[in-house]
Structure formats: C-alpha cells, structure tokens
Write a protein that holds these residues in place. Sequence first.
Motif, PDB file in Angstrom:
ATOM      1  N   ASP A 537       0.780  -1.234   0.000  1.00  0.00           N
ATOM      2  CA  ASP A 537       0.000   0.000   0.000  1.00  0.00           C
ATOM      3  C   ASP A 537       0.816   1.290   0.000  1.00  0.00           C
ATOM      4  O   ASP A 537       0.232   2.369  -0.026  1.00  0.00           O
ATOM      5  CB  ASP A 537      -0.953   0.007   1.202  1.00  0.00           C
ATOM      6  N   TYR A 538       2.133   1.193   0.011  1.00  0.00           N
ATOM      7  CA  TYR A 538       2.918   2.413  -0.151  1.00  0.00           C
ATOM      8  C   TYR A 538       2.913   2.888  -1.602  1.00  0.00           C
ATOM      9  O   TYR A 538       3.398   3.984  -1.893  1.00  0.00           O
ATOM     10  CB  TYR A 538       4.346   2.211   0.357  1.00  0.00           C
ATOM     11  N   LEU A 539       2.378   2.069  -2.489  1.00  0.00           N
ATOM     12  CA  LEU A 539       2.170   2.466  -3.885  1.00  0.00           C
ATOM     13  C   LEU A 539       0.731   2.183  -4.267  1.00  0.00           C
ATOM     14  O   LEU A 539       0.116   1.242  -3.761  1.00  0.00           O
ATOM     15  CB  LEU A 539       3.116   1.719  -4.826  1.00  0.00           C
ATOM     16  N   TRP A 540       0.187   2.953  -5.175  1.00  0.00           N
ATOM     17  CA  TRP A 540      -1.137   2.707  -5.714  1.00  0.00           C
ATOM     18  C   TRP A 540      -1.055   1.714  -6.875  1.00  0.00           C
ATOM     19  O   TRP A 540       0.002   1.580  -7.523  1.00  0.00           O
ATOM     20  CB  TRP A 540      -1.742   4.013  -6.227  1.00  0.00           C
ATOM     21  N   PRO A 541      -2.163   1.039  -7.170  1.00  0.00           N
ATOM     22  CA  PRO A 541      -2.163   0.126  -8.320  1.00  0.00           C
ATOM     23  C   PRO A 541      -2.175   0.875  -9.648  1.00  0.00           C
ATOM     24  O   PRO A 541      -2.806   1.925  -9.774  1.00  0.00           O
ATOM     25  CB  PRO A 541      -3.469  -0.653  -8.139  1.00  0.00           C
ATOM     26  N   ILE A 542      -1.486   0.346 -10.625  1.00  0.00           N
ATOM     27  CA  ILE A 542      -1.612   0.847 -11.991  1.00  0.00           C
ATOM     28  C   ILE A 542      -3.000   0.424 -12.490  1.00  0.00           C
ATOM     29  O   ILE A 542      -3.388  -0.731 -12.341  1.00  0.00           O
ATOM     30  CB  ILE A 542      -0.515   0.262 -12.908  1.00  0.00           C
ATOM     31  N   PRO A 543      -3.787   1.326 -13.063  1.00  0.00           N
ATOM     32  CA  PRO A 543      -5.145   0.963 -13.493  1.00  0.00           C
ATOM     33  C   PRO A 543      -5.149  -0.224 -14.456  1.00  0.00           C
ATOM     34  O   PRO A 543      -4.316  -0.316 -15.367  1.00  0.00           O
ATOM     35  CB  PRO A 543      -5.636   2.240 -14.188  1.00  0.00           C
ATOM     36  N   ARG A 544      -6.094  -1.105 -14.242  1.00  0.00           N
ATOM     37  CA  ARG A 544      -6.185  -2.305 -15.084  1.00  0.00           C
ATOM     38  C   ARG A 544      -6.350  -1.937 -16.565  1.00  0.00           C
ATOM     39  O   ARG A 544      -5.727  -2.549 -17.440  1.00  0.00           O
ATOM     40  CB  ARG A 544      -7.364  -3.162 -14.636  1.00  0.00           C
ATOM     41  N   ILE A 545      -7.167  -0.936 -16.854  1.00  0.00           N
ATOM     42  CA  ILE A 545      -7.402  -0.565 -18.245  1.00  0.00           C
ATOM     43  C   ILE A 545      -6.116  -0.094 -18.910  1.00  0.00           C
ATOM     44  O   ILE A 545      -5.903  -0.316 -20.109  1.00  0.00           O
ATOM     45  CB  ILE A 545      -8.509   0.522 -18.356  1.00  0.00           C
ATOM     46  N   GLU A 546      -5.214   0.527 -18.141  1.00  0.00           N
ATOM     47  CA  GLU A 546      -3.939   0.980 -18.705  1.00  0.00           C
ATOM     48  C   GLU A 546      -3.051  -0.225 -19.023  1.00  0.00           C
ATOM     49  O   GLU A 546      -2.349  -0.230 -20.044  1.00  0.00           O
ATOM     50  CB  GLU A 546      -3.237   1.917 -17.722  1.00  0.00           C
ATOM     51  N   LEU A 547      -3.076  -1.218 -18.153  1.00  0.00           N
ATOM     52  CA  LEU A 547      -2.273  -2.415 -18.408  1.00  0.00           C
ATOM     53  C   LEU A 547      -2.758  -3.153 -19.652  1.00  0.00           C
ATOM     54  O   LEU A 547      -1.959  -3.750 -20.396  1.00  0.00           O
ATOM     55  CB  LEU A 547      -2.346  -3.350 -17.197  1.00  0.00           C
ATOM     56  N   THR A 551       0.583  -2.605 -23.130  1.00  0.00           N
ATOM     57  CA  THR A 551       1.164  -3.857 -22.649  1.00  0.00           C
ATOM     58  C   THR A 551       2.613  -3.715 -22.215  1.00  0.00           C
ATOM     59  O   THR A 551       3.195  -4.653 -21.652  1.00  0.00           O
ATOM     60  CB  THR A 551       1.061  -4.931 -23.742  1.00  0.00           C
ATOM     61  N   ALA A 552       3.206  -2.533 -22.426  1.00  0.00           N
ATOM     62  CA  ALA A 552       4.574  -2.301 -21.946  1.00  0.00           C
ATOM     63  C   ALA A 552       4.601  -1.989 -20.448  1.00  0.00           C
ATOM     64  O   ALA A 552       5.671  -1.977 -19.831  1.00  0.00           O
ATOM     65  CB  ALA A 552       5.210  -1.151 -22.728  1.00  0.00           C
ATOM     66  N   LEU A 553       3.433  -1.752 -19.863  1.00  0.00           N
ATOM     67  CA  LEU A 553       3.350  -1.441 -18.433  1.00  0.00           C
ATOM     68  C   LEU A 553       3.404  -2.714 -17.602  1.00  0.00           C
ATOM     69  O   LEU A 553       2.992  -3.788 -18.048  1.00  0.00           O
ATOM     70  CB  LEU A 553       2.057  -0.686 -18.115  1.00  0.00           C
ATOM     71  N   THR A 554       3.877  -2.570 -16.378  1.00  0.00           N
ATOM     72  CA  THR A 554       3.840  -3.651 -15.398  1.00  0.00           C
ATOM     73  C   THR A 554       3.093  -3.152 -14.164  1.00  0.00           C
ATOM     74  O   THR A 554       3.017  -1.947 -13.909  1.00  0.00           O
ATOM     75  CB  THR A 554       5.257  -4.088 -15.002  1.00  0.00           C
ATOM     76  N   GLN A 555       2.545  -4.089 -13.377  1.00  0.00           N
ATOM     77  CA  GLN A 555       1.767  -3.735 -12.193  1.00  0.00           C
ATOM     78  C   GLN A 555       2.679  -3.618 -10.960  1.00  0.00           C
ATOM     79  O   GLN A 555       3.751  -4.233 -10.902  1.00  0.00           O
ATOM     80  CB  GLN A 555       0.686  -4.796 -11.947  1.00  0.00           C
TER      81      GLN A 555
END
Length: 559
Positions: A537-547, A551-555
Amino acid sequence: MKNLIKYIVLIPVLFFSAACEDEFLERMPLDSPSSETFFENETELEMAVTGVYNRLWYWPAGIAWFLSFDFASDDGWDRNGSALQALGRGEQNADNGFTNGFWSHFYRAINRTNFITSRGSHLRDEMDPAKYDRLVGEARFIRAYFYAYLAELYGDVPLVTSTLTLEESQTPRAPKAEVIDFVMSELNEIKAYLPMDAGEKGRITQGTVLALMSRVALWNERWEAAAAAAKELMDSGTYSVDPDYEGMFTFEGDNSPEVITRIQYLRGVQTHNMPRNFWSRMALGHSNKKPPQDFVDTYDCIDGLPIDESPLYDPQSPFENRDPRLDYTLVVPGSRLVNWIYETHSDSTMTWEFQGEDSVRVPNIEAQHAYASFTGYLYRKHVDVANYPTDVGSTDQNLTIFRLGEVLLNYAEAKVELNQIDESVYEAINSLRQRESVQMPPIAAGKSQEEMRNLVRKERRHELGIEGFRYFDIRRWGIAEDLIPGPYRGRVNRYGEGGWLNEPPMIDPIGTPSYDHISNADEMVVVETRDFNPNRDYLWPIPRIELETNTALTQNPGY
C-alpha cells in the motif's frame, strides 16, 4: 487566473465564427479546432495554457484533488461509501475508481502541455519571446507538478514529454528517480521565465516553482535541494507569515502575505461545494468528511505540552487551553459554526442560534440526525462562513495550494535531516508557532536531531492539518503501516453518559494518541476498521485498463 479563464468562455465563439469561412468548412472539423492549424497566434497559445490550468479543477469523491488524499490518512474519512473510502480501508485494487481517476486526469493534463511544447514552438519567433517563455513555462510547471504526484503515488510511471503517435503509445514505466530528475530539471529551467510576483492572482510564479521544488525534493529525501529551494524563496522577501491563521483559508486569503498560489474559481465558470461537504446539517451541509478523535487529541495545550502531560488539560473540558490551530482547523463541540453552537451529544436536544446580537435556544439537529457527524467533529479550514446560506453548494472561494508555512517546515525538516540544526531552523518553526493568532510557546534551542525530527513531524500535523500533506508524510516516513490499521474512532458515543474520555490518551513524540489505557475507550465510536499492507500500500495500483491498452506497463507488487 480569472482573466485567463475568460478564454475558456470565448473558445466556442471563436471557432463558431471561423466556421463561417468556406475554406474552413472544406478542410477542418466543425466541432473542434484542428490540431493542424492551432497555435496560429498568441491568443490561441493563451487559450491552450488556460486549458492546462483548468485541469487543476478536479474533484474526486467530492473534494478538491490536492486535499482528497488526507481522507485516506489517519486525519480524515469519507462517508460517501466511495472508492476513496475503500482506499482508506486498504481495499483498493486495479479497478478502484479513485486511484484510477488520478492516473487518467494527470496524464490528460500532461498531454495538453505536451501538445503545446510539441506544436507551438514556432510562436516564440512571432510574439514577445519573454511572454511566450512565461506562458509555456506555466504549462510546463503544471506538467511537472502532476508528474511529481504520479511518481509519489504510483512509483515508476511513463515519462512522456511530447505528443505520441499510435505506434509510440506502448510506453514502459520510467524509474521514479528519473521522473523526479525530470521534474526538478524542468522547475529549475522554467524558474527563470517566471516573475516572483505575477501581479495576476492564480498564475504560476517563481515562488510557486520554488515551493514545489522544496516539496518534491523533501518527498524524495533530496535534503540539500529541498533546503536550498526553500531558502531561496524565504530570502526573496516576497512572502511573510500571515498573523491571521484562520483568515488564510477564507476569501480574504486571496490577499494573504503568506499565500503563494491559489486555485482560482469564478461563478458562472467553475465553482465547488466544499461547504456542503464540510459543514453541519444546521449549516445546510452534509458533513460528508469527518475527522477522528485522534486528530483532535494530537494538538497540544497552550503551554506547549501534550494533553497527557499538561496541567492545563481537563478531560471534562477537553477543548479549553488548546493550541488555537485546533479550533481554526476543526469544528469541535461547543464551538460556533456559522450561526449555531455545534453540539453532538444526544442530550443536547437544544442549542444556541445567534440572531444578530441576540442568541436563542433552538432544536439541535446534530444531536439525533442519522447523517450528522459520526465522529462528533467537522472540518472548518478552507471554508468561509460568508458562503452561508446562498453559496453552500456552489462557491467560488479560491483554495490555497502553496503557502509559506509549508515551505518553512520543508526547510526545517531538510535541515534537521542534514543534521544542520542552526538558529534558522528554530526561527522557521517558531515563526509559525508564534504568529499573532496562534501564540504557541517557541521551541527552545539545544534539541538533538531525533528530538527535532519528532518536533517537525508533529508541527507539520498541526500547522498543515487537512491541507493534503498528511497522507504523503506518513507514507514517506514509513509509518503509515503503524498509524492507519485499526479502528477509526470518533468521540465517546454520543448516546452514552458524559460524552468525554475519562482520562487523556498517551501521546507519543510525534503527537500520535494511544487509547489503550483509557477506562471508557470502549465507548468511543468506531466508524470503520482500516488496514494497510506495508508490502503493497505504499504504492497505488496501476489501473487495469492501462495495463490492457499499454502492454509495456507492469503492475505494482501485490495488485
């Protein structure tokens, strides 16, 4: 800024007129300006920069974006059952509307600036170069401002500084350090293009740039850079501590010597509903946002001692002899809110209403209403009583995003972390504690680094309460995992006897209360139980729609 806003209103008129020309009808879209011909002149550049400014008008979960974070901290709670409430409980995921909304909003603003820098450079040769540099510098500032928040919330993020083609849209995340390097470099460059005092309220100035530099450097433990930027602003002499703490957060704050930058609102163009969110039912509010008991208890007594040590503290009269910033920041039982004495205990079926110079007893809605404040407290800061009664749901009161008080505490913290604790550090803190409307005892010299670190952290909570810093402070200090999990408490149950704690809580060196030893702690209202996973929780999730679309993004881990 309010002069700039007029261009938002003018845009439809300008393009409707242009549509009357045959050539325009043949070649350009009818419902929007063409990206191929935009930036024909200085006016269009001004309109484009205004389009970047208006991205500051963002209200997730019914609260100004830069304040909203604190309602997922130990200082605030959102009653709306929103995605923000889920964030506070530690239940966010990659589909959370609150965290996803920031990603989308910030990148839209960044794209607007990228469009300006990519398509408008030719105008520098066609208009006053100094004005061009200033206007584009303002847009670049907002881009840097939002990148700083993206990096702080999500960690590594795509660093995009020009318009992209579809083929370039698969963009990986850049390391957070690289993003912060970009932000600091941008701010250092555009500083020279901007005046220290713009002469037009709402515009980005050198002071705004230096304030953000000190904030970003502090958040990223670049202590020397944080201290240097803060010191440059302090030495400029442009700003001074306002003797009226409460007045800074009213309409009069537009003219405060301490305020560096405010987001501008204008009736008929953009307003907001902060009074509705903060105020009581009797003041026509909904009391959606609520502070906890431990935020109340963190404030010292006027002798400078915490409530568990001060002889001035009386558990049966808990708001007497307290740091005045408590009453300037929060609405506590027995204090006045607009025209009424605010009372929340069930026995308080009647309260006082002020009618001119007279006061009369009237029925008290707050005592029994199902949607009165669950915790027994409300927020006072950021809302002027002049909004009552006509503008409770729609006010054009401007909101402060940078002020000298923060910069002074940035300076003090950076110097403490550098272990360069000299007279200037004490002066920075004490100038805030001893402003005319506060008059708290000064911090005496001779403290150790650890003592000063604790004092600065405590002072930030008191001085900057509910200004959007607490959420970031407890995360960057690595203590969110200690402060957020557990019950979010209000006052002793308003339907119980008395309504007050029998004893003062124990207060730790940074002002955090503990209720473990209190004999009637089980009578405190528990609004909800929260959680915080330190491995996630020290980081927010990368939005699923962006992933899914990039496709170059990672969660981030844990999502």
